[in-house]
Design an enzyme around this catalytic site. Sequence first.
Site, short mmCIF file in Angstrom:
data_model
loop_
_atom_site.label_atom_id
_atom_site.label_comp_id
_atom_site.label_asym_id
_atom_site.label_seq_id
_atom_site.Cartn_x
_atom_site.Cartn_y
_atom_site.Cartn_z
N ASN A 1 -1.67 1.72 7.25
CA ASN A 1 -0.37 1.51 6.61
C ASN A 1 0.41 2.82 6.53
OD1 ASN A 1 -0.60 -1.32 6.02
ND2 ASN A 1 -2.08 -0.79 4.44
N ASN B 1 -12.08 5.87 9.87
CA ASN B 1 -12.69 5.93 8.55
C ASN B 1 -13.63 4.72 8.42
OD1 ASN B 1 -10.68 4.02 8.44
ND2 ASN B 1 -9.68 4.83 6.62
N CYS C 1 -4.68 -2.56 3.50
CA CYS C 1 -5.36 -1.45 4.18
C CYS C 1 -5.31 -1.74 5.67
CB CYS C 1 -6.80 -1.33 3.69
SG CYS C 1 -7.75 -0.04 4.55
N GLY C 2 -4.53 -0.95 6.39
CA GLY C 2 -4.33 -1.20 7.81
C GLY C 2 -5.58 -1.01 8.64
N CYS D 1 -5.19 6.23 8.07
CA CYS D 1 -4.65 5.20 7.19
C CYS D 1 -3.65 4.39 8.00
CB CYS D 1 -3.97 5.84 5.98
SG CYS D 1 -3.08 4.68 4.92
N ASN E 1 0.88 -1.18 0.00
CA ASN E 1 0.00 0.00 0.00
C ASN E 1 0.91 1.23 0.00
OD1 ASN E 1 -2.55 1.28 2.29
ND2 ASN E 1 -2.35 1.54 0.10
#
Length: 288
Positions: free
Chosen positions: A78, A166, A226-227, A76, A14
């Site tokens: 990552n 998110n 996607c972490g 985010c 990513n």
Amino acid sequence: MSQFSFTKMHGLGNSYIYVNMFEEHIPEEELALVAEKVSNRNTGIGADGMILICPSEVAPVKMRMFNNDGSEGKSCGNGLRCVAKYAYEHKLVEETIFTIETLAGIVTAEVTVENDIVTLVKIDMGAPRLTRAELPMLGEGETPFIREDFLFHNQRYAFTAVSMGNPHAVIFVDDVEKAPLTTLGPVLENHEMFPERVNVEFIEILNETEMNFRVWERGSGVTQACGTGACASVVAAILNGKMERGKEITVHLAGGDLMITWTEEGTVMMKGPAEVICHGVYEYKIEA
């Protein structure tokens, strides 16, 4: 012609373009367009987006993340690991445990260092947010949105909604390689029930401590990892009774593995690598 220095980094594939805003300047009104330009894999550097490492009044550094369509995200996973690596190796911080400000709140990072190089990063991602208002998601109610049906091409898919700063819609499937990632993903991402759109994860449970993971990211499409999605997927698995809280879960993403734990205390811990790809200078021109 304008320019700035950058570092391209990735967490399990990513990748983002990282800009040290302690030293560089990009006008606020240009950020969205610059993110879109620099992320373009044909005419730019190529990445899943752009991340700014900025001064902060409440932490040593602040992270701002832009998707490759120019939209700004709140967090985010990552990206946070890469920011932590960059901040330590570039001496923006001196301690191995420090905080990072995001639009979703302040998180704590802990870096493992060998010969002055960060080899592993652990992030305390905070507590998951499970109500519609926190996601956000249309409708009323304070109970978690667990395994609700969504009809797509005459087939029902049940998803669980989780926010890790998110929004994520997590769908459990028998085989992630056969999941409708590129068809259902964008439909659910842009569904009217999610006013800020949503990330879509497809999860295959392997055993009590392992899962396979594929993701359609909001604003970026298919990515290698996607972490926050991995964190949300572990939370969703526990909410659905498929895994146990307090255990470290290995999430197998397309780009590699993350270790995730939803602790009894309530926070979600994420552990994984961060890597530098290259450094450079990017030149761009904003058309009048």
